[in-house]
Structure formats: C-alpha cells, structure tokens
Design an enzyme around this catalytic site. Structure first.
Site, PDB file in Angstrom:
ATOM      1  N   TYR A  57      47.292  23.050  43.655  1.00 12.86           N
ATOM      2  CA  TYR A  57      47.689  24.169  42.790  1.00 12.86           C
ATOM      3  C   TYR A  57      47.167  23.938  41.383  1.00 12.86           C
ATOM      4  CZ  TYR A  57      50.521  27.973  44.543  1.00 12.86           C
ATOM      5  OH  TYR A  57      50.917  29.146  45.118  1.00 12.86           O
ATOM      6  N   GLU A  59      47.391  26.468  38.465  1.00 14.74           N
ATOM      7  CA  GLU A  59      47.605  27.607  37.558  1.00 14.74           C
ATOM      8  C   GLU A  59      47.185  27.240  36.146  1.00 14.74           C
ATOM      9  OE1 GLU A  59      51.435  29.454  37.858  1.00 14.74           O
ATOM     10  OE2 GLU A  59      51.248  29.727  40.009  1.00 14.74           O
ATOM     11  N   ASP A 203      30.197  47.129  37.543  1.00 11.00           N
ATOM     12  CA  ASP A 203      30.638  46.498  38.793  1.00 11.00           C
ATOM     13  C   ASP A 203      29.373  46.273  39.630  1.00 11.00           C
ATOM     14  OD1 ASP A 203      31.555  45.810  41.293  1.00 11.00           O
ATOM     15  OD2 ASP A 203      33.256  47.204  41.252  1.00 11.00           O
ATOM     16  N   THR A 229      31.858  40.671  43.039  1.00 11.62           N
ATOM     17  CA  THR A 229      32.279  39.779  44.104  1.00 11.62           C
ATOM     18  C   THR A 229      31.189  38.721  44.248  1.00 11.62           C
ATOM     19  OG1 THR A 229      31.235  41.228  45.722  1.00 11.62           O
ATOM     20  CG2 THR A 229      33.616  41.487  45.402  1.00 11.62           C
ATOM     21  N   LYS A 232      28.416  39.105  48.544  1.00  9.45           N
ATOM     22  CA  LYS A 232      27.498  40.118  49.083  1.00  9.45           C
ATOM     23  C   LYS A 232      26.065  39.589  48.933  1.00  9.45           C
ATOM     24  CE  LYS A 232      30.735  43.949  48.430  1.00  9.45           C
ATOM     25  NZ  LYS A 232      31.795  43.626  47.475  1.00  9.45           N
ATOM     26  N   ARG A 238      33.991  34.491  49.927  1.00  7.77           N
ATOM     27  CA  ARG A 238      34.749  35.679  49.545  1.00  7.77           C
ATOM     28  C   ARG A 238      35.493  35.384  48.260  1.00  7.77           C
ATOM     29  NH1 ARG A 238      34.265  39.678  53.784  1.00  7.77           N
ATOM     30  NH2 ARG A 238      35.598  40.819  52.371  1.00  7.77           N
TER      31      ARG A 238
END
Ligand code: DSN
Length: 422
Positions: A57, A59, A203, A229, A232, A238
């Site tokens: 973790y 954060e 985008d 992203t 692609k 991902r």
C-alpha cells in the site's frame, strides 16, 4: 510459439481459472485482433504486472506517503514519472490513475465544480463517455455540451466548435475520443480554449503510442492537461496517466489522491515504467509508423472493395466503417467476424439512425496486428477476409466464416504475438 504458457502455481491452485487463462492465450494467438484500443503487451510488461509490488500500500506520492516501507516503491514510481516526462516532453506526470475514466474524472475534480459546463465530442460522433456524455457521471454531475463532426466530411468543424465554446463558456474542453480516424488539430483546439477561457484537455488514450513514436503530432505545448490510458497504442498495462505543465501539477495530484483514489496499484506503475522504457526505443518509432502505414493500406483495400469509411479513410491506427451500403448491421457483422476469427467491435457512426447497441458501424484498427509483425503487404488479405466475412454475415453462410477462421489462424501462426511467445 509456446502455448500454453507456464503458470504452474495457478494451475495447481485453481485449475479452472488456469484453464480460462490458457484458453484466452489460445484465442489471442489464433485470432486477428482488430479492436483499435487493444494490443499485445510484452513479456516484460506482463512480468512487471505480476510482481510482489502488488502486496504494498502506498497512499500518497514518492517521499510523501502515508505508509512506511516505500524504499523500492518510491523508486518505481519516480522511474515511471521520469520516463513519462522524458517520452512526452511534459513538465509533470501523474502515473497513479487506475484507468482512463478515473483519470478524466480527476481532471473534472481539479478544474471544475459540479454543475459547471464542460464540452467534449459527443459519444456517437466518436467522443468518449467521460467527455460529458449524458449517461456518464461526467454528463450528470456537470452540464455537458457536445460538438460533433460534419455530416458531409466526417471531420470536426472548428467554426462550430468555436461558436459553441464562445456561447457556452465551458470550464473544460476535451479533444480526442474513441472513434476518430483523423489527426487531432491540438493547436486549433488550444486557440478556441484560449478564446473561451477553458482548460484544454487532450485525451490521447487511443494515440499515445503514435505520439510517443512520432506518428501523430503531440498535444505539447497546446493542451493544458493530457490524459491517456497506457494500454492502447502505448502497449503498456491497463492503467492511465495525467500530464501537464508544472502550474497544474498540484491540482492534478490532489485530485487523483486524495480526491478520487486510494493507494496506487504499484504493480501497474511498474509495468507502465517498463512500457515507457520500451516506447522510448527506436524500434517503437518503427512500430508506431507501421501501425499508421498498415491502417492506411487497409483503408485503401477496404475502399477498393466498396466499403464506406467515415471521413473517407484514416490518418492514424483506426478505421470506422459504415456498413449501411452493405445492408448488414454493425452488430451482425461484428458477431459474424468474431466467428471468423476476426475480432472487432460494432460502433455507432456519426448521425447513425440506429441505436448504440445495434448500430450501423464497425470499428477496426491496426495496433495489435502490427505488434505481431504484419505489414502493408498483408492488408489486402485482411481486407479480403473482412469483405468475405461481412458478405457471409449478410447471407448467413457459416461455412464461409469457418473457412476464413482457418485461413486467419494459419497466417497468425506464422506471426507469434509478443507476450504469448515465451
Ligand atoms: N475502451 C475505449 C475504447 O475502446 O475506445 C473506450 O473507453
């Protein structure tokens, strides 16, 4: 090619799930994958995605975490950030967004308040849900106004965009989308954003790999924020990234965490770093140019076979076909092509008289087949299969679809996919 790939622990613990993974590997190996937002990642990216970084973790941001034990994780994230900045020539990069939609939502959080007007391309015209389309939270919590493309050309009409922006004065203007076969004129959008006092968000999810490889103009320095992203044309895991000039860094970082997300997915951050390293190599430039060359060649071959292409062709990795003249609905064609081993998605076309779940078009692209090494010399065969497949869809000729499936599998066997070859 070595299939199935070894997943011994998975096979021992959960043979049912391992069987599904093996079946998917087989499917991806045997089929011609033409969905323009998909690709094949390298073994290196796959390995980075499956590491113990998953156990941690984190954060916060490097050097400013809410959990201890970040000696390695901080370095992983710093590496990804540095590589993103170098590859895209930006001052700031945030590599934590879980995917494209959360990345875009973070942009809203950073620059707009609920109820504010935002502007983007309408989804049925080729935009994205998160650019203010009604069924998305972005069109519910904000007031989305939408531009499109011209009916006669299939191209963006910048006079219309300017008029709408000056009338509506949106806080944000999104450019980019999911079914745009033509080059995005970032400079023209930037001028309109400046005139109307909006923040311009490029985008570039679909074309990030083309930009990195010099096969599409860059949104730098035109856009205030760049959202993408990573899976692609960029050929990573991902995930997503937000990039900007330094002046927007604080607002973006605060919006991603703690505004919208909790702990970053460190295994994904690592795989993004690997993909960015791969995208900085000369071979990736060749890849990006080949994606476009293949798409242009495929478009020519389809036009020669009487297909109606939105905007008349392509400048990038993507082709949008309107199958109305073929008298076959997009969904019927897509499902028949799937049975023929050619994986596409049905898609609305601009001014589509049919419904989104049963539209007139099919969207195809060349990122995956180019990753497998197919070149312009193969595009006649690909167009021929699509042509025969669409005809067979119309006549219900399952034998013809079976024949195509065998021919496709034979060619694909000669071009092992990255990630699927050990
Ligand atoms: N997944 C994107 C695409 O296929 O273009 C849309 O979110």
């Amino acid at each position: 090619m070595t299939l199935p790939l070894p997943h011994p622990a998975l096979a021992a613990t959960d043979p049912e799930l391992a069987g599904l993974v093996a079946a998917e590997e087989q499917l991806q190996a045997e089929t011609l994958r033409l969905i323009p937002s998909e690709n094949y990642v390298s073994r290196a990216v796959l390995e980075a995605s499956g590491t113990v970084l998953q156990n941690k973790y984190s954060e916060g941001y490097p050097g400013r975490r809410y959990y201890e034990g970040q000696q390695n994780i901080d370095q992983v994230e710093r590496l990804a950030i540095a590589r993103a900045k170098a590859l895209f020539g930006v001052e700031h990069a945030n590599v934590q967004p879980y995917s494209g939609s959360p990345a875009n939502l973070a942009v809203y959080l950073a620059f707009a308040d609920p109820g504010d007007t935002v502007m983007g391309m309408a989804l049925p015209m080729g935009g994205h849900l998160t650019h203010g389309w009604g069924v998305s939270a972005t069109g519910t919590w904000f007031r989305g106004v939408q531009y499109g493309v011209r009916h006669d050309t299939g191209l963006i009409d910048f006079d219309e965009v300017r008029e709408l922006a000056l009338k509506e004065r949106p806080k944000l203007i999104f450019c980019g989308g999911t079914a745009l076969p033509r080059t995005i004129d970032f400079a023209a959008f930037a001028e309109i954003a400046r005139e109307s006092g909006a923040v311009l968000v490029a985008d570039v999810a679909h074309i990030a790999g083309l930009i990195a490889g010099g096969a599409h103009p860059s949104p730098v320095p035109h856009a205030d924020v760049i959202s993408t992203t990573t899976h692609k044309t960029l050929r990573g895991p991902r995930g997503a990234m937000l990039m900007s000039r330094e002046e927007h860094a604080k607002a973006i970082d605060k919006a991603v965490f703690p505004g919208l997300q909790g702990g970053p997915h460190n295994q994904t951050t690592a795989a993004i770093a690997v993909a960015l390293h791969e995208a900085a190599q000369p071979s990736f430039r060749t890849y990006a140019q080949s994606v476009v060359a293949n798409a242009k060649a495929l478009a020519e071959e389809l036009l020669a076979r009487g297909f109606d292409l939105v905007s008349g062709g392509t400048d990038n990795h993507l082709i949008l076909m309107d199958l109305t003249p073929k008298d076959v609905p997009g969904k019927v064609a897509a499902k028949a092509l799937d049975r023929a081993g050619i994986v596409v998605n049905y898609n609305t076309v601009p001014y589509d008289p049919r419904k989104p779940f049963d539209p007139s078009g099919v969207r195809i692209g060349t990122p995956s087949l180019t990753s497998r090494g197919l070149g312009t010399q193969h595009m006649a065969a690909v167009a021929d299969w699509i042509d025969r497949g669409v005809t067979a869809a119309g006549t219900g000729d399952e034998d013809a679809l079976g024949d195509i499936r065998s021919e496709v599998a034979e060619l694909m066997a000669a071009f092992p996919a990255p990630g699927l070859s050990a």
